[in-house]
Design a protein around this motif. Structure first.
Motif, PDB file in Angstrom:
ATOM      1  N   LYS A  44      -7.622 -43.895  34.849  1.00 15.55           N
ATOM      2  CA  LYS A  44      -6.459 -44.206  35.678  1.00 15.55           C
ATOM      3  C   LYS A  44      -5.137 -44.110  34.911  1.00 15.55           C
ATOM      4  CE  LYS A  44      -9.206 -47.357  38.522  1.00 15.55           C
ATOM      5  NZ  LYS A  44      -9.420 -48.755  38.964  1.00 15.55           N
ATOM      6  N   ALA A  45      -5.173 -44.432  33.612  1.00 19.29           N
ATOM      7  CA  ALA A  45      -3.947 -44.393  32.798  1.00 19.29           C
ATOM      8  C   ALA A  45      -4.301 -43.800  31.440  1.00 19.29           C
ATOM      9  CB  ALA A  45      -3.350 -45.785  32.658  1.00 19.29           C
ATOM     10  N   ARG A  46      -4.643 -42.535  31.441  1.00 18.01           N
ATOM     11  CA  ARG A  46      -5.134 -41.880  30.230  1.00 18.01           C
ATOM     12  C   ARG A  46      -4.080 -41.871  29.123  1.00 18.01           C
ATOM     13  NH1 ARG A  46      -6.655 -35.732  31.074  1.00 18.01           N
ATOM     14  NH2 ARG A  46      -4.437 -35.803  31.659  1.00 18.01           N
ATOM     15  N   PHE A  47      -2.870 -41.444  29.455  1.00 16.84           N
ATOM     16  CA  PHE A  47      -1.821 -41.347  28.442  1.00 16.84           C
ATOM     17  C   PHE A  47      -1.486 -42.708  27.844  1.00 16.84           C
ATOM     18  CE2 PHE A  47       2.808 -41.763  27.674  1.00 16.84           C
ATOM     19  CZ  PHE A  47       2.881 -41.007  26.511  1.00 16.84           C
ATOM     20  N   GLY A  48      -1.380 -43.735  28.697  1.00 27.14           N
ATOM     21  CA  GLY A  48      -1.058 -45.068  28.212  1.00 27.14           C
ATOM     22  C   GLY A  48      -2.102 -45.616  27.266  1.00 27.14           C
ATOM     23  N   LEU A  49      -3.381 -45.354  27.566  1.00 29.67           N
ATOM     24  CA  LEU A  49      -4.450 -45.827  26.690  1.00 29.67           C
ATOM     25  C   LEU A  49      -4.432 -45.084  25.363  1.00 29.67           C
ATOM     26  CD1 LEU A  49      -6.870 -47.708  26.411  1.00 29.67           C
ATOM     27  CD2 LEU A  49      -8.306 -45.893  27.354  1.00 29.67           C
ATOM     28  N   TRP A  50      -4.207 -43.767  25.404  1.00 29.35           N
ATOM     29  CA  TRP A  50      -4.088 -43.008  24.158  1.00 29.35           C
ATOM     30  C   TRP A  50      -2.949 -43.541  23.296  1.00 29.35           C
ATOM     31  CZ3 TRP A  50      -4.430 -37.468  26.679  1.00 29.35           C
ATOM     32  CH2 TRP A  50      -5.783 -37.175  26.945  1.00 29.35           C
ATOM     33  N   ALA A  51      -1.810 -43.798  23.941  1.00 28.00           N
ATOM     34  CA  ALA A  51      -0.644 -44.284  23.196  1.00 28.00           C
ATOM     35  C   ALA A  51      -0.917 -45.661  22.593  1.00 28.00           C
ATOM     36  CB  ALA A  51       0.571 -44.346  24.120  1.00 28.00           C
ATOM     37  N   PHE A  52      -1.563 -46.540  23.342  1.00 29.05           N
ATOM     38  CA  PHE A  52      -1.848 -47.887  22.852  1.00 29.05           C
ATOM     39  C   PHE A  52      -2.810 -47.859  21.671  1.00 29.05           C
ATOM     40  CE2 PHE A  52      -4.640 -51.612  22.966  1.00 29.05           C
ATOM     41  CZ  PHE A  52      -3.716 -52.622  22.735  1.00 29.05           C
ATOM     42  N   LEU A  53      -3.888 -47.101  21.797  1.00 36.63           N
ATOM     43  CA  LEU A  53      -4.874 -47.031  20.711  1.00 36.63           C
ATOM     44  C   LEU A  53      -4.293 -46.320  19.489  1.00 36.63           C
ATOM     45  CD1 LEU A  53      -8.120 -46.169  22.726  1.00 36.63           C
ATOM     46  CD2 LEU A  53      -7.356 -48.396  21.880  1.00 36.63           C
ATOM     47  N   GLY A  54      -3.491 -45.291  19.719  1.00 36.24           N
ATOM     48  CA  GLY A  54      -2.863 -44.607  18.592  1.00 36.24           C
ATOM     49  C   GLY A  54      -1.848 -45.482  17.890  1.00 36.24           C
ATOM     50  N   LYS A  55      -1.105 -46.288  18.643  1.00 38.91           N
ATOM     51  CA  LYS A  55      -0.111 -47.179  18.045  1.00 38.91           C
ATOM     52  C   LYS A  55      -0.762 -48.215  17.153  1.00 38.91           C
ATOM     53  CE  LYS A  55       1.639 -50.538  20.472  1.00 38.91           C
ATOM     54  NZ  LYS A  55       2.432 -51.357  21.428  1.00 38.91           N
ATOM     55  N   ASN A  56      -1.918 -48.702  17.532  1.00 42.00           N
ATOM     56  CA  ASN A  56      -2.609 -49.738  16.771  1.00 42.00           C
ATOM     57  C   ASN A  56      -3.540 -49.173  15.702  1.00 42.00           C
ATOM     58  OD1 ASN A  56      -2.012 -52.558  18.130  1.00 42.00           O
ATOM     59  ND2 ASN A  56      -2.248 -51.096  19.800  1.00 42.00           N
ATOM     60  N   GLY A  57      -3.514 -47.860  15.514  1.00 42.86           N
ATOM     61  CA  GLY A  57      -4.291 -47.260  14.439  1.00 42.86           C
ATOM     62  C   GLY A  57      -5.787 -47.235  14.675  1.00 42.86           C
ATOM     63  N   ALA A  60      -6.961 -41.711  15.013  1.00 44.11           N
ATOM     64  CA  ALA A  60      -5.934 -40.688  14.794  1.00 44.11           C
ATOM     65  C   ALA A  60      -5.986 -39.636  15.895  1.00 44.11           C
ATOM     66  CB  ALA A  60      -6.133 -40.039  13.429  1.00 44.11           C
ATOM     67  N   GLY A  61      -7.165 -39.434  16.455  1.00 43.62           N
ATOM     68  CA  GLY A  61      -7.297 -38.480  17.547  1.00 43.62           C
ATOM     69  C   GLY A  61      -6.537 -38.911  18.783  1.00 43.62           C
ATOM     70  N   ASP A  62      -6.583 -40.225  19.084  1.00 42.45           N
ATOM     71  CA  ASP A  62      -5.837 -40.743  20.238  1.00 42.45           C
ATOM     72  C   ASP A  62      -4.334 -40.579  20.027  1.00 42.45           C
ATOM     73  OD1 ASP A  62      -8.039 -41.510  21.781  1.00 42.45           O
ATOM     74  OD2 ASP A  62      -8.240 -43.390  20.693  1.00 42.45           O
ATOM     75  N   GLU A  63      -3.887 -40.794  18.805  1.00 42.90           N
ATOM     76  CA  GLU A  63      -2.455 -40.617  18.514  1.00 42.90           C
ATOM     77  C   GLU A  63      -2.041 -39.164  18.712  1.00 42.90           C
ATOM     78  OE1 GLU A  63       0.633 -41.012  14.721  1.00 42.90           O
ATOM     79  OE2 GLU A  63      -1.325 -41.995  14.661  1.00 42.90           O
ATOM     80  N   GLN A  64      -2.884 -38.255  18.246  1.00 44.75           N
ATOM     81  CA  GLN A  64      -2.576 -36.824  18.399  1.00 44.75           C
ATOM     82  C   GLN A  64      -2.561 -36.426  19.876  1.00 44.75           C
ATOM     83  OE1 GLN A  64      -5.236 -34.294  16.231  1.00 44.75           O
ATOM     84  NE2 GLN A  64      -4.076 -32.436  16.656  1.00 44.75           N
ATOM     85  N   LYS A  65      -3.517 -36.941  20.632  1.00 40.48           N
ATOM     86  CA  LYS A  65      -3.558 -36.630  22.061  1.00 40.48           C
ATOM     87  C   LYS A  65      -2.322 -37.178  22.778  1.00 40.48           C
ATOM     88  CE  LYS A  65      -8.617 -36.647  22.407  1.00 40.48           C
ATOM     89  NZ  LYS A  65      -9.793 -37.385  22.951  1.00 40.48           N
ATOM     90  N   ALA A  66      -1.900 -38.390  22.381  1.00 38.71           N
ATOM     91  CA  ALA A  66      -0.727 -38.991  23.017  1.00 38.71           C
ATOM     92  C   ALA A  66       0.529 -38.175  22.725  1.00 38.71           C
ATOM     93  CB  ALA A  66      -0.555 -40.432  22.530  1.00 38.71           C
ATOM     94  N   VAL A  67       0.666 -37.707  21.480  1.00 36.75           N
ATOM     95  CA  VAL A  67       1.835 -36.898  21.115  1.00 36.75           C
ATOM     96  C   VAL A  67       1.828 -35.578  21.870  1.00 36.75           C
ATOM     97  CG1 VAL A  67       2.951 -35.661  19.226  1.00 36.75           C
ATOM     98  CG2 VAL A  67       2.103 -37.978  18.859  1.00 36.75           C
ATOM     99  N   GLN A  68       0.662 -34.953  21.970  1.00 33.91           N
ATOM    100  CA  GLN A  68       0.571 -33.683  22.692  1.00 33.91           C
ATOM    101  C   GLN A  68       0.877 -33.860  24.179  1.00 33.91           C
ATOM    102  OE1 GLN A  68      -3.370 -32.272  21.780  1.00 33.91           O
ATOM    103  NE2 GLN A  68      -2.809 -31.534  19.749  1.00 33.91           N
ATOM    104  N   GLU A  69       0.363 -34.937  24.761  1.00 34.35           N
ATOM    105  CA  GLU A  69       0.643 -35.209  26.177  1.00 34.35           C
ATOM    106  C   GLU A  69       2.124 -35.517  26.387  1.00 34.35           C
ATOM    107  OE1 GLU A  69      -0.243 -35.725  30.257  1.00 34.35           O
ATOM    108  OE2 GLU A  69      -1.340 -34.789  28.586  1.00 34.35           O
ATOM    109  N   LEU A  70       2.721 -36.243  25.449  1.00 32.23           N
ATOM    110  CA  LEU A  70       4.145 -36.557  25.552  1.00 32.23           C
ATOM    111  C   LEU A  70       4.984 -35.296  25.414  1.00 32.23           C
ATOM    112  CD1 LEU A  70       6.129 -38.913  25.884  1.00 32.23           C
ATOM    113  CD2 LEU A  70       6.191 -39.117  23.398  1.00 32.23           C
TER     114      LEU A  70
END
Length: 260
Positions: A44-57, A60-70
């Motif tokens: 339901k909120a794919r980008f938000g979850l990627w950003a949250f998990l990437g922010k908290n370390g 690293a894959g979630d952070e990369q996905k969030a940056v690419q989606e952004l």
């Protein structure tokens, strides 16, 4: 259940034996339930979850996905003035903006970065006069051999970071976001706190937008500061806010998935 509470399930500890009732204990939700709720949140909120998990370390894959989606979102929503100024480097410019926006979104009072002056080493090279030989003074008090002084490059402690090699983002309010209001305290004879004017209550200093401008200048050398301030910076601030909105959507979806 708050999304932040799910972070402890990514670093599980030893077995905890307790006699608390499952119906009232905060541990009534198992790790399997958390994983299922995260899966529902991701749908339901794919980008938000990627950003949250990437922010908290967490990943690293979630952070990369969030940056690419952004970056993809930036390319879709970029104003005409930004597209025209970027020209053929539009895609690379949007990727740079996305990376800086995610970094700004991830900043907190505990964040730190390498010192720009010593490059994280804690020491800087300084030219100084070094005494190679102190000279010789005879028993009669006369100088027999003159001292030998030579200009050399020596390493000294970096004054900008006090030799730590890193700079903390924490504000002077020590990350609290509030400072003592001395005037109101003296009038009421009791401690009165106010919002920190330097960090506006965040507890940490934001990254200067000039850093982003300098990075864009490497691709678009003709980008004037006035154009950056009028057209690019509001768009960049919108990307940072988009990350916060995405996390908010993920927070709502996760709370709904764990409300049982």
């Amino acid at each position: 259940m708050k999304l932040e509470a799910s972070l402890k399930h990514f670093s599980p500890q030893g077995l905890a034996i307790t006699d608390s009732s499952k119906s009232t204990s905060p541990d009534r939700i198992t790790g399997t339930d958390i994983m299922a709720a995260l899966g529902s949140t991701a749908s339901k909120a794919r980008f938000g979850l990627w950003a949250f998990l990437g922010k908290n370390g967490i990943s690293a894959g979630d952070e990369q996905k969030a940056v690419q989606e952004l970056a993809r979102m930036a390319m879709d929503d970029a104003p005409k003035n930004v597209r025209k100024a970027a020209g053929t480097q539009f895609g690379n410019c949007m990727l740079i903006l996305a990376r800086f926006a995610f970094t700004e979104y991830s900043r907190s009072a505990a964040s730190s970065s390498d010192c720009p002056r010593c490059k994280g080493k804690g020491l800087v090279d300084v030219q100084e006069q070094v005494v190679r030989y102190p000279g010789y003074i005879g028993a009669d008090g006369e100088e027999k051999i003159a001292p030998w002084v030579e200009l050399q490059t020596v390493k000294k402690q970096c004054q900008h970071c006090d030799g730590k090699g890193t700079l903390s983002a924490r504000c002077r309010c020590k990350g609290i976001g509030r400072v003592l209001d001395r005037k109101a305290t003296s009038e009421q004879v009791a401690p009165v706190f106010k919002e920190c004017e330097r960090c506006t209550g965040k507890g940490f200093a934001s990254m200067p937008s000039t850093n982003v401008h300098k990075a864009i200048l490497s691709l678009v050398p003709d980008l004037h500061v006035r154009t950056w301030t009028r057209n690019w910076k509001p768009f960049y601030d919108g990307l940072v806010q988009e990350c916060r909105w995405g996390e908010g959507k993920a927070e709502i979806a996760f709370e709904r998935a764990t409300k049982f």
